[in-house]
Design an enzyme around this catalytic site. Structure first.
Site, PDB file in Angstrom:
ATOM      1  CB  THR A  39      -0.943   0.024   1.222  1.00  0.00           C
ATOM      2  OG1 THR A  39      -0.171   0.042   2.426  1.00  0.00           O
ATOM      3  CG2 THR A  39      -1.869  -1.175   1.229  1.00  0.00           C
ATOM      4  CB  SER A  61       3.737   1.018  -3.328  1.00  0.00           C
ATOM      5  OG  SER A  61       2.512   0.563  -3.840  1.00  0.00           O
ATOM      6  CB  THR A  62       2.777   6.098  -6.361  1.00  0.00           C
ATOM      7  OG1 THR A  62       2.354   7.006  -5.345  1.00  0.00           O
ATOM      8  CG2 THR A  62       1.596   5.259  -6.832  1.00  0.00           C
ATOM      9  N   GLY A 107       8.299   6.991  -2.138  1.00  0.00           N
ATOM     10  CA  GLY A 107       8.916   6.709  -0.839  1.00  0.00           C
ATOM     11  C   GLY A 107       9.252   5.260  -0.559  1.00  0.00           C
ATOM     12  CB  ILE A 108       9.191   3.437   2.691  1.00  0.00           C
ATOM     13  CG1 ILE A 108      10.169   4.372   3.429  1.00  0.00           C
ATOM     14  CG2 ILE A 108       9.345   1.994   3.177  1.00  0.00           C
ATOM     15  CD1 ILE A 108       9.865   4.592   4.905  1.00  0.00           C
ATOM     16  N   GLY A 109       7.335   2.694   0.214  1.00  0.00           N
ATOM     17  CA  GLY A 109       6.505   1.708  -0.474  1.00  0.00           C
ATOM     18  C   GLY A 109       7.000   1.427  -1.880  1.00  0.00           C
ATOM     19  CB  SER A 141       7.146   5.255  12.904  1.00  0.00           C
ATOM     20  OG  SER A 141       7.789   6.420  13.337  1.00  0.00           O
ATOM     21  CE1 TYR A 187       3.082   8.358  10.993  1.00  0.00           C
ATOM     22  CE2 TYR A 187       4.777   8.926  12.587  1.00  0.00           C
ATOM     23  CZ  TYR A 187       4.392   8.260  11.437  1.00  0.00           C
ATOM     24  OH  TYR A 187       5.302   7.496  10.746  1.00  0.00           O
TER      25      TYR A 187
HETATM   26  P1  NAD Z   1       5.367   9.119   1.477  1.00  0.00           P
HETATM   27  O1  NAD Z   1       4.483  10.198   2.001  1.00  0.00           O
HETATM   28  O2  NAD Z   1       6.666   9.530   0.881  1.00  0.00           O
HETATM   29  O3  NAD Z   1       4.595   8.207   0.404  1.00  0.00           O
HETATM   30  C1  NAD Z   1       3.227   8.272   0.363  1.00  0.00           C
HETATM   31  C2  NAD Z   1       2.628   7.142  -0.476  1.00  0.00           C
HETATM   32  O4  NAD Z   1       1.380   6.809   0.139  1.00  0.00           O
HETATM   33  C3  NAD Z   1       2.305   7.597  -1.889  1.00  0.00           C
HETATM   34  O5  NAD Z   1       2.363   6.476  -2.758  1.00  0.00           O
HETATM   35  C4  NAD Z   1       0.867   8.095  -1.768  1.00  0.00           C
HETATM   36  O6  NAD Z   1       0.113   8.038  -2.968  1.00  0.00           O
HETATM   37  C5  NAD Z   1       0.334   7.075  -0.787  1.00  0.00           C
HETATM   38  N1  NAD Z   1      -0.822   7.592  -0.056  1.00  0.00           N
HETATM   39  C6  NAD Z   1      -0.894   8.661   0.760  1.00  0.00           C
HETATM   40  N2  NAD Z   1      -2.160   8.809   1.191  1.00  0.00           N
HETATM   41  C7  NAD Z   1      -2.879   7.811   0.638  1.00  0.00           C
HETATM   42  C8  NAD Z   1      -4.243   7.434   0.695  1.00  0.00           C
HETATM   43  N3  NAD Z   1      -5.139   8.142   1.393  1.00  0.00           N
HETATM   44  N4  NAD Z   1      -4.639   6.333   0.018  1.00  0.00           N
HETATM   45  C9  NAD Z   1      -3.750   5.615  -0.722  1.00  0.00           C
HETATM   46  N5  NAD Z   1      -2.448   5.930  -0.817  1.00  0.00           N
HETATM   47  C10 NAD Z   1      -2.024   7.018  -0.156  1.00  0.00           C
HETATM   48  O7  NAD Z   1       5.535   8.103   2.697  1.00  0.00           O
HETATM   49  P2  NAD Z   1       6.862   7.445   3.314  1.00  0.00           P
HETATM   50  O8  NAD Z   1       7.673   8.504   3.973  1.00  0.00           O
HETATM   51  O9  NAD Z   1       7.478   6.551   2.309  1.00  0.00           O
HETATM   52  O10 NAD Z   1       6.231   6.563   4.484  1.00  0.00           O
HETATM   53  C11 NAD Z   1       5.749   5.262   4.272  1.00  0.00           C
HETATM   54  C12 NAD Z   1       5.415   4.617   5.606  1.00  0.00           C
HETATM   55  O11 NAD Z   1       6.587   4.599   6.424  1.00  0.00           O
HETATM   56  C13 NAD Z   1       4.341   5.354   6.411  1.00  0.00           C
HETATM   57  O12 NAD Z   1       3.523   4.428   7.067  1.00  0.00           O
HETATM   58  C14 NAD Z   1       5.144   6.123   7.440  1.00  0.00           C
HETATM   59  O13 NAD Z   1       4.415   6.362   8.614  1.00  0.00           O
HETATM   60  C15 NAD Z   1       6.292   5.159   7.683  1.00  0.00           C
HETATM   61  N6  NAD Z   1       7.480   5.820   8.215  1.00  0.00           N
HETATM   62  C16 NAD Z   1       8.119   6.759   7.468  1.00  0.00           C
HETATM   63  C17 NAD Z   1       9.238   7.374   8.000  1.00  0.00           C
HETATM   64  C18 NAD Z   1       9.977   8.414   7.216  1.00  0.00           C
HETATM   65  O14 NAD Z   1      10.826   9.103   7.828  1.00  0.00           O
HETATM   66  N7  NAD Z   1       9.747   8.548   5.926  1.00  0.00           N
HETATM   67  C19 NAD Z   1       9.691   7.061   9.290  1.00  0.00           C
HETATM   68  C20 NAD Z   1       9.023   6.107  10.008  1.00  0.00           C
HETATM   69  C21 NAD Z   1       7.908   5.485   9.454  1.00  0.00           C
END
Ligand code: NAD
Length: 269
Positions: free
Chosen positions: A13, A15-16, A18-20, A145, A158
């Site tokens: 989920t 996954s367009t 960041g981490i996904g 996190s 959060y």
């Molecule tokens: P990001 O914001 O860079 O990526 C967001 C992704 O989620 C995109 O693909 C977007 O389209 C999708 N998205 C957002 N809202 C959505 C919705 N309502 N429905 C469907 N898709 C949706 O996120 P990230 O930084 O890669 O974080 C990914 C996960 O890792 C999150 O659960 C975040 O809490 C966790 N996390 C991130 C960090 C960090 O520093 N980046 C640290 C700890 C945990």
């Protein structure tokens, strides 16, 4: 090392970006078929095209734009995934994060973040765990996190969601007794993603700093001060951990909350 992920199907989920996205790319490179998801169909289509350009195998990449902050969006994703076949690997990655003073967090903010960060994972696990139990093999990974295990008054909503999913993952793992299914959560380090870049920009406006100064001070004197790596992790570093956990060779890890947190949590266990 062959991670034995060929012919497995993964649903990731959010996954367009960041981490996904990094997880999707990493699983793809290991020969898994991947289903990606993001809020908009156009971004999903664009991401599929981009992932295909670096692909070195014939694994299938598909995906659907669906807003996972509500039941019907999650149902659309479930229907789409069912039409693709068995989901062997479910990575509950989607999650939004915003800084807001506790007194400014409205009821609607609490509800929204709970729906997206927690209920999407609950609904998807409820949809896909039964068929994993039937086949006796599967992986569900909840992306937590560093905030899963510490208080944070400027992100109380959060932090609550990230603690909740650690608990849910552990409860669900009890259902896997005697099978080869594992369910774990991963406490992820501060990682430089598009979401974090926006987050730092917002924070820098509040603090009256440039984004670059804000990013530096995060590690020098802010929340990141206890990080042992003293930098943002790269999405690919986190993706490697998730990919390992998805693989059959991680079979002894079940019901765990693992840390890929760069040592930011100052605790022995
Ligand atoms: P990001 O914001 O860079 O990526 C967001 C992704 O989620 C995109 O693909 C977007 O389209 C999708 N998205 C957002 N809202 C959505 C919705 N309502 N429905 C469907 N898709 C949706 O996120 P990230 O930084 O890669 O974080 C990914 C996960 O890792 C999150 O659960 C975040 O809490 C966790 N996390 C991130 C960090 C960090 O520093 N980046 C640290 C700890 C945990």
């Amino acid at each position: 090392m062959d991670l034995n992920l060929k012919n497995k199907r993964a649903l990731i989920t959010g996954s367009t970006l960041g981490i996904g996205r990094a997880v999707a790319n990493s699983l793809l490179a290991e020969g898994a078929d991947v289903i990606i998801n993001g809020r908009s169909q156009s971004k999903v289509t664009q991401t599929i095209d981009e992932l295909k350009t670096t692909q070195n195998n014939s694994s299938k990449i598909s995906g659907i734009g669906a807003d996972l902050s509500n039941h019907s969006g999650v149902n659309d994703l479930i229907s789409f995934a069912h039409s693709e076949g068995q989901v062997d690997l479910l990575i509950n990655n989607v999650g939004s994060f915003t800084v807001k003073d506790f007194f400014d967090i409205e009821d609607s903010d609490w509800h929204h973040i709970f729906q997206l960060n927690v209920m999407s994972a609950v609904r998807l696990s409820r949809a896909f765990l039964p068929s994993m139990l039937k086949q006796g093999w599967g992986r569900i990974i909840f992306i937590g996190s560093d905030q899963s295990s510490k208080p944070n008054p400027s992100m109380a909503h959060y932090a609550m969601t990230k603690t909740a999913i650690v608990s849910i993952a552990r409860s669900l793992s009890e259902l896997t007794r005697g099978t080869e299914i594992t369910i774990n959560s991963v406490q992820v380090a501060p990682t430089w993603t598009e979401g974090v870049s926006e987050f730092i920009e917002d924070l820098s406006k509040i603090e009256g700093k440039t984004p670059e100064a804000m990013s530096r001070s995060y590690f020098e004197e802010g929340e990141g001060n206890t990080s042992l790596i003293q930098r943002w992790a790269e999405p690919e570093e986190i993706a490697k951990v998730i990919t390992f956990l998805c693989s059959p060779i991680s079979s002894a890890i079940n019901g765990s909350s693992l840390r890929a947190d760069g040592g930011i949590i100052r605790s022995l266990f």
